[in-house]
Design an enzyme around this catalytic site. Structure first.
Site, PDB file in Angstrom:
ATOM      1  N   HIS A  42      16.280   1.208   4.193  1.00 28.71           N
ATOM      2  CA  HIS A  42      15.468  -0.002   3.953  1.00 28.71           C
ATOM      3  C   HIS A  42      15.654  -0.648   2.589  1.00 28.71           C
ATOM      4  O   HIS A  42      15.081  -1.677   2.310  1.00 28.71           O
ATOM      5  CB  HIS A  42      13.983   0.332   4.132  1.00 28.71           C
ATOM      6  CG  HIS A  42      13.413   1.097   2.977  1.00 28.71           C
ATOM      7  ND1 HIS A  42      13.609   2.443   2.814  1.00 28.71           N
ATOM      8  CD2 HIS A  42      12.700   0.690   1.906  1.00 28.71           C
ATOM      9  CE1 HIS A  42      13.010   2.836   1.697  1.00 28.71           C
ATOM     10  NE2 HIS A  42      12.449   1.797   1.125  1.00 28.71           N
TER      11      HIS A  42
HETATM   12  C1  UD1 Z   1       8.427  -1.486  -0.404  1.00 26.70           C
HETATM   13  C2  UD1 Z   1       8.656  -0.945  -1.826  1.00 26.70           C
HETATM   14  C3  UD1 Z   1       9.681   0.185  -1.769  1.00 26.70           C
HETATM   15  C4  UD1 Z   1       9.276   1.268  -0.774  1.00 26.70           C
HETATM   16  C5  UD1 Z   1       9.055   0.596   0.582  1.00 26.70           C
HETATM   17  C6  UD1 Z   1       8.623   1.574   1.635  1.00 26.70           C
HETATM   18  C7  UD1 Z   1       8.452  -2.590  -3.632  1.00 26.70           C
HETATM   19  C8  UD1 Z   1       9.199  -3.387  -4.616  1.00 26.70           C
HETATM   20  N1  UD1 Z   1       9.205  -1.960  -2.699  1.00 26.70           N
HETATM   21  O1  UD1 Z   1       9.642  -2.063   0.044  1.00 26.70           O
HETATM   22  O2  UD1 Z   1       9.754   0.783  -3.043  1.00 26.70           O
HETATM   23  O3  UD1 Z   1      10.281   2.225  -0.676  1.00 26.70           O
HETATM   24  O4  UD1 Z   1       8.030  -0.407   0.425  1.00 26.70           O
HETATM   25  O5  UD1 Z   1       8.594   0.941   2.865  1.00 26.70           O
HETATM   26  O6  UD1 Z   1       7.245  -2.530  -3.695  1.00 26.70           O
HETATM   27  N2  UD1 Z   1       6.924  -6.129   6.472  1.00 26.70           N
HETATM   28  C9  UD1 Z   1       6.365  -6.131   7.711  1.00 26.70           C
HETATM   29  N3  UD1 Z   1       5.253  -5.369   7.921  1.00 26.70           N
HETATM   30  C10 UD1 Z   1       4.701  -4.620   6.943  1.00 26.70           C
HETATM   31  C11 UD1 Z   1       5.275  -4.625   5.679  1.00 26.70           C
HETATM   32  C12 UD1 Z   1       6.395  -5.367   5.451  1.00 26.70           C
HETATM   33  O7  UD1 Z   1       6.837  -6.790   8.621  1.00 26.70           O
HETATM   34  O8  UD1 Z   1       3.695  -3.942   7.207  1.00 26.70           O
HETATM   35  C13 UD1 Z   1       8.155  -6.909   6.236  1.00 26.70           C
HETATM   36  C14 UD1 Z   1       7.887  -8.201   5.528  1.00 26.70           C
HETATM   37  O9  UD1 Z   1       8.554  -9.201   6.202  1.00 26.70           O
HETATM   38  C15 UD1 Z   1       8.451  -8.014   4.139  1.00 26.70           C
HETATM   39  C16 UD1 Z   1       9.475  -6.910   4.330  1.00 26.70           C
HETATM   40  O10 UD1 Z   1       9.028  -6.145   5.452  1.00 26.70           O
HETATM   41  O11 UD1 Z   1       9.033  -9.173   3.648  1.00 26.70           O
HETATM   42  C17 UD1 Z   1       9.567  -5.992   3.145  1.00 26.70           C
HETATM   43  O12 UD1 Z   1       8.274  -5.543   2.705  1.00 26.70           O
HETATM   44  P1  UD1 Z   1       7.969  -5.412   1.124  1.00 26.70           P
HETATM   45  O13 UD1 Z   1       6.590  -4.923   0.923  1.00 26.70           O
HETATM   46  O14 UD1 Z   1       8.355  -6.683   0.435  1.00 26.70           O
HETATM   47  O15 UD1 Z   1       8.997  -4.332   0.609  1.00 26.70           O
HETATM   48  P2  UD1 Z   1       9.672  -3.046   1.285  1.00 26.70           P
HETATM   49  O16 UD1 Z   1      11.082  -3.370   1.557  1.00 26.70           O
HETATM   50  O17 UD1 Z   1       8.862  -2.507   2.408  1.00 26.70           O
END
Ligand code: UD1
Length: 365
Positions: free
Chosen positions: A206
């Site tokens: 991821h």
């Molecule tokens: C975040 C953390 C990362 C951790 C990871 C675990 C930061 C900078 N990164 O990354 O360190 O390893 O979480 O998963 O804080 N989304 C959904 N549903 C959700 C959450 C996210 O669809 O419940 C999608 C959204 O479109 C979002 C993307 O996933 O844009 C990424 O989520 P985000 O919280 O920005 O960062 P992660 O890549 O999950």
């Protein structure tokens, strides 16, 4: 004495659960409240972890959701500041290295509220990783720095952090892992996915550096397709990765015999991990969990902030080189396995040690 612990994203829940349990023992002295920023909001990225870790529903939910780094961090700060002003906690506990971690630490410090950072001192020395920036900044302003492995103590010392603020307590995430190990027997995930013990490779990916560019993600699909000739592959897909597979038209290119699933709940995931032949990942936490379980782990990253998993555990870094990853997977399949040890103080009691320190230092000071 009022403490607010912050959770935001999936890897935070298993770190706060044992702390909540440990602090409950001091309920005469401590009111412990949980604030969920809402950085992760899907049921299978958040709610299921509360249930399975026996965490009470959060006392506060900020509903921040997704966005750019600045949007996410800024929104958490704005909402958390309002909460702190109305609640007046004596201490804020932040865990890990996600955007919610630095956002809440910074907000609390600006209001002169003490901050404890759990999982302090880890360093990848790669400042292109958003998490590395979050770690360095959070550690630099925290009052209590709870360290999971010895490298953390060295890193904090090298950064000039006063040693009186640092405490080597062990690994709260491993506390959670140990607490669910008896429950994983009740998981039916192997039957559900029609797979047998030690007969599959688990893959999770991821990190932006692996999944945000088309060529990197294409390389991952090619690697999995090639490995799937030798072993079954289970691939629970993180929302970021799912979005990009769709965007680059790569979903259809994944071999049909690779089992793709939505993100999996904690107990089922740990059951998959302990029964996998090996795991291919870019996660931070999974490097530690596999080391504890003695499962072979191949990490598709150039650096790790968790060197004990390499030096003592079963982890191997292969950089961003897919052919090297394939070579190492084949070696493992052919019996060349790394024997690992469990790092110091990864014994299920980290949260107890941490709570005692907080009690001694804050209440009795
Ligand atoms: C975040 C953390 C990362 C951790 C990871 C675990 C930061 C900078 N990164 O990354 O360190 O390893 O979480 O998963 O804080 N989304 C959904 N549903 C959700 C959450 C996210 O669809 O419940 C999608 C959204 O479109 C979002 C993307 O996933 O844009 C990424 O989520 P985000 O919280 O920005 O960062 P992660 O890549 O999950």
């Amino acid at each position: 004495m009022k403490i607010i612990s912050v959770v935001g994203a999936r890897p935070n829940f298993m770190k706060v659960a044992p702390i909540h349990r440990a602090l409950k023992k001091y309920k005469k002295d401590i009111i412990h409240l949980i604030c969920h920023t809402g950085q992760h909001y899907d049921a299978n990225m958040s709610d299921i972890f509360f249930k399975q870790l026996a965490l009470p529903a959060p006392d506060f939910f900020l509903g921040i959701g997704s966005g750019s780094h600045a949007e996410q961090t800024g929104r958490v700060m704005i909402e958390f500041e309002k909460l702190l002003i109305s609640e007046h906690p004596d201490l804020v506990i932040v865990v890990g290295d996600v955007n919610s971690t630095i956002a809440c630490a910074l907000t609390a410090k600006k209001l002169h509220i003490k901050v404890a950072h759990v999982e302090a001192g880890l360093r990848s020395f790669d400042r292109n990783m958003p998490e590395e920036i979050n770690r360095i900044l959070t550690d630099s302003i925290s009052d209590y720095l709870f360290v999971t492995e010895k490298s953390g103590l060295v890193n904090l010392k090298n950064e000039g952090i006063d040693e009186r603020k640092t405490f080597f307590v062990g690994n709260c995430m491993i506390d959670s892992l140990i607490s669910v190990l008896t429950l994983t027997e009740s998981s039916n995930i192997l039957e559900k996915l029609k797979i047998a013990k030690n007969d599959f490779i688990l893959v999770t990916m991821h990190r932006p550096s692996n999944v945000d560019s088309e060529s990197r993600l294409k390389g991952l699909v090619k690697l999995m397709n090639s490995l799937s000739i030798h072993k079954k592959i289970i691939f629970p897909v993180h929302p970021r990765t799912a979005k990009n597979l769709e965007k680059f038209g790569l979903k259809e290119k994944i071999n049909e015999n690779i089992i793709i699933t939505d993100p999996i709940g904690y107990i089922d995931f740990i059951n998959l991990l302990e029964n996998s032949d090996l795991i291919l990942t870019d996660s931070g936490g999974i490097q530690e969990e596999s080391t504890y379980l003695g499962v072979q782990c191949i990490t598709l990253r150039t650096t790790t902030e968790r060197p004990s998993t390499i030096e003592e555990g079963t982890n191997l870094l292969v950089g961003e080189d897919y052919s090297k990853a394939e070579e190492e997977v084949m070696k493992i399949i052919n019996g060349h396995r790394k024997i690992g040890n469990i790092p110091d103080l990864w014994d299920g009691k980290a949260a107890d040690r941490l709570s005692e320190i907080l009690l001694k230092n804050i209440i009795h000071s």
